[in-house]
Design a protein around this motif. Sequence first.
Motif, PDB file in Angstrom:
ATOM      1  N   ASP A  97     -66.974 -31.155  -7.205  1.00 40.43           N
ATOM      2  CA  ASP A  97     -67.974 -32.227  -7.139  1.00 40.43           C
ATOM      3  C   ASP A  97     -69.332 -31.670  -6.741  1.00 40.43           C
ATOM      4  OD1 ASP A  97     -66.530 -34.587  -7.809  1.00 40.43           O
ATOM      5  OD2 ASP A  97     -65.587 -34.553  -5.838  1.00 40.43           O
ATOM      6  N   ILE A  98     -70.362 -32.423  -7.108  1.00 40.91           N
ATOM      7  CA  ILE A  98     -71.742 -32.132  -6.701  1.00 40.91           C
ATOM      8  C   ILE A  98     -72.133 -33.229  -5.721  1.00 40.91           C
ATOM      9  CG2 ILE A  98     -74.117 -31.768  -7.460  1.00 40.91           C
ATOM     10  CD1 ILE A  98     -72.013 -29.832  -8.709  1.00 40.91           C
ATOM     11  N   TRP A  99     -72.640 -32.833  -4.570  1.00 36.55           N
ATOM     12  CA  TRP A  99     -73.052 -33.764  -3.518  1.00 36.55           C
ATOM     13  C   TRP A  99     -74.531 -33.582  -3.235  1.00 36.55           C
ATOM     14  CZ3 TRP A  99     -69.482 -37.116  -1.414  1.00 36.55           C
ATOM     15  CH2 TRP A  99     -68.141 -36.861  -1.708  1.00 36.55           C
ATOM     16  N   VAL A 100     -75.157 -34.611  -2.695  1.00 37.55           N
ATOM     17  CA  VAL A 100     -76.550 -34.536  -2.249  1.00 37.55           C
ATOM     18  C   VAL A 100     -76.557 -34.827  -0.757  1.00 37.55           C
ATOM     19  CG1 VAL A 100     -78.891 -35.428  -2.524  1.00 37.55           C
ATOM     20  CG2 VAL A 100     -77.343 -35.381  -4.498  1.00 37.55           C
ATOM     21  N   LEU A 108     -82.837 -34.332 -10.344  1.00 34.18           N
ATOM     22  CA  LEU A 108     -82.036 -34.385 -11.567  1.00 34.18           C
ATOM     23  C   LEU A 108     -81.883 -33.008 -12.199  1.00 34.18           C
ATOM     24  CD1 LEU A 108     -83.345 -37.660 -13.249  1.00 34.18           C
ATOM     25  CD2 LEU A 108     -81.314 -37.341 -11.827  1.00 34.18           C
ATOM     26  N   VAL A 109     -82.952 -32.227 -12.199  1.00 33.86           N
ATOM     27  CA  VAL A 109     -82.893 -30.873 -12.744  1.00 33.86           C
ATOM     28  C   VAL A 109     -81.880 -30.044 -11.946  1.00 33.86           C
ATOM     29  CG1 VAL A 109     -84.196 -28.730 -13.066  1.00 33.86           C
ATOM     30  CG2 VAL A 109     -85.222 -30.928 -13.698  1.00 33.86           C
ATOM     31  N   LYS A 110     -81.930 -30.144 -10.612  1.00 37.82           N
ATOM     32  CA  LYS A 110     -81.011 -29.375  -9.768  1.00 37.82           C
ATOM     33  C   LYS A 110     -79.568 -29.842  -9.930  1.00 37.82           C
ATOM     34  CE  LYS A 110     -83.597 -26.355  -7.694  1.00 37.82           C
ATOM     35  NZ  LYS A 110     -83.364 -24.922  -7.663  1.00 37.82           N
ATOM     36  N   VAL A 111     -79.361 -31.144 -10.153  1.00 38.55           N
ATOM     37  CA  VAL A 111     -77.998 -31.640 -10.406  1.00 38.55           C
ATOM     38  C   VAL A 111     -77.450 -30.976 -11.670  1.00 38.55           C
ATOM     39  CG1 VAL A 111     -76.645 -33.665 -11.095  1.00 38.55           C
ATOM     40  CG2 VAL A 111     -78.230 -33.828  -9.168  1.00 38.55           C
ATOM     41  N   GLY A 112     -78.279 -30.882 -12.698  1.00 38.31           N
ATOM     42  CA  GLY A 112     -77.858 -30.209 -13.925  1.00 38.31           C
ATOM     43  C   GLY A 112     -77.516 -28.748 -13.691  1.00 38.31           C
ATOM     44  N   GLU A 113     -78.352 -28.050 -12.923  1.00 39.95           N
ATOM     45  CA  GLU A 113     -78.084 -26.646 -12.597  1.00 39.95           C
ATOM     46  C   GLU A 113     -76.787 -26.513 -11.800  1.00 39.95           C
ATOM     47  OE1 GLU A 113     -81.453 -24.861 -10.625  1.00 39.95           O
ATOM     48  OE2 GLU A 113     -82.823 -25.483 -12.212  1.00 39.95           O
ATOM     49  N   ALA A 114     -76.580 -27.426 -10.861  1.00 40.76           N
ATOM     50  CA  ALA A 114     -75.364 -27.389 -10.040  1.00 40.76           C
ATOM     51  C   ALA A 114     -74.121 -27.644 -10.893  1.00 40.76           C
ATOM     52  CB  ALA A 114     -75.459 -28.401  -8.904  1.00 40.76           C
ATOM     53  N   LEU A 139     -76.576 -30.302  -2.830  1.00 42.89           N
ATOM     54  CA  LEU A 139     -78.018 -30.171  -3.010  1.00 42.89           C
ATOM     55  C   LEU A 139     -78.686 -30.571  -1.707  1.00 42.89           C
ATOM     56  CD1 LEU A 139     -78.297 -31.801  -6.533  1.00 42.89           C
ATOM     57  CD2 LEU A 139     -78.144 -29.407  -5.950  1.00 42.89           C
ATOM     58  N   VAL A 140     -79.529 -29.690  -1.202  1.00 45.89           N
ATOM     59  CA  VAL A 140     -80.151 -29.892   0.105  1.00 45.89           C
ATOM     60  C   VAL A 140     -81.672 -29.874  -0.057  1.00 45.89           C
ATOM     61  CG1 VAL A 140     -80.339 -29.000   2.460  1.00 45.89           C
ATOM     62  CG2 VAL A 140     -78.200 -28.703   1.187  1.00 45.89           C
ATOM     63  N   PRO A 141     -82.353 -30.947   0.373  1.00 46.84           N
ATOM     64  CA  PRO A 141     -83.821 -30.941   0.292  1.00 46.84           C
ATOM     65  C   PRO A 141     -84.399 -30.118   1.437  1.00 46.84           C
ATOM     66  CG  PRO A 141     -83.082 -32.978   1.299  1.00 46.84           C
ATOM     67  CD  PRO A 141     -81.843 -32.206   0.915  1.00 46.84           C
ATOM     68  N   GLY A 142     -85.548 -29.535   1.193  1.00 49.66           N
ATOM     69  CA  GLY A 142     -86.192 -28.770   2.256  1.00 49.66           C
ATOM     70  C   GLY A 142     -87.573 -28.289   1.852  1.00 49.66           C
ATOM     71  N   VAL A 143     -88.192 -27.614   2.794  1.00 48.51           N
ATOM     72  CA  VAL A 143     -89.537 -27.076   2.612  1.00 48.51           C
ATOM     73  C   VAL A 143     -89.454 -25.573   2.780  1.00 48.51           C
ATOM     74  CG1 VAL A 143     -91.905 -27.110   3.507  1.00 48.51           C
ATOM     75  CG2 VAL A 143     -90.533 -29.198   3.537  1.00 48.51           C
ATOM     76  N   ASP A 144     -90.040 -24.830   1.823  1.00 47.16           N
ATOM     77  CA  ASP A 144     -90.003 -23.375   1.909  1.00 47.16           C
ATOM     78  C   ASP A 144     -91.125 -22.857   2.816  1.00 47.16           C
ATOM     79  OD1 ASP A 144     -92.368 -23.372   0.385  1.00 47.16           O
ATOM     80  OD2 ASP A 144     -91.341 -22.844  -1.472  1.00 47.16           O
ATOM     81  N   ASP A 145     -91.265 -21.544   2.891  1.00 45.97           N
ATOM     82  CA  ASP A 145     -92.279 -20.929   3.760  1.00 45.97           C
ATOM     83  C   ASP A 145     -93.706 -21.298   3.359  1.00 45.97           C
ATOM     84  OD1 ASP A 145     -90.265 -19.737   5.215  1.00 45.97           O
ATOM     85  OD2 ASP A 145     -90.377 -17.830   4.132  1.00 45.97           O
ATOM     86  N   ASN A 146     -93.887 -21.678   2.098  1.00 44.88           N
ATOM     87  CA  ASN A 146     -95.220 -22.084   1.620  1.00 44.88           C
ATOM     88  C   ASN A 146     -95.447 -23.583   1.734  1.00 44.88           C
ATOM     89  OD1 ASN A 146     -95.885 -19.435   0.843  1.00 44.88           O
ATOM     90  ND2 ASN A 146     -94.728 -19.697  -1.056  1.00 44.88           N
TER      91      ASN A 146
END
Length: 116
Positions: free
Chosen positions: A3-6, A74-80, A93-100
């Motif tokens: 399964d794919i989870w968010v 949606l793009v990341k769900v497809g990749e997953a 799938l985990v939301p977050g902020v990168d170093d930039n």
Amino acid sequence: MPDIWVMGTTQHEGRHGQLVRADAITHLSATVDKVTASRIGSDDAVTLVHKDAFGLGVPEPLPPLPENFHLALLVKVGEARTQARDGKEDLVLVPGVDDNKEWDWSIVRASELWTG
């Protein structure tokens, strides 16, 4: 197939987050502050990402969510889904902020999130 989870964020004390199965989402709504998911016909909505939930304990305010952050999901769900075809483990799938300080969704194996 796994399964794919968010991973949803929460602003409630004592809660660390929630998981929503990606296949259960039939409606996404986005603003500059949050992305919510629900099932069509349901009054229950789940906050998948809220920028202020990530800002707790951070000295500077975080930037608003990108205008199309729900489409990025949606793009990341497809990749997953592509990754899950060959795998044996659920992906999250985990939301977050990168170093930039750019918002993005990461694909993580469920076992990588569990510290038990």
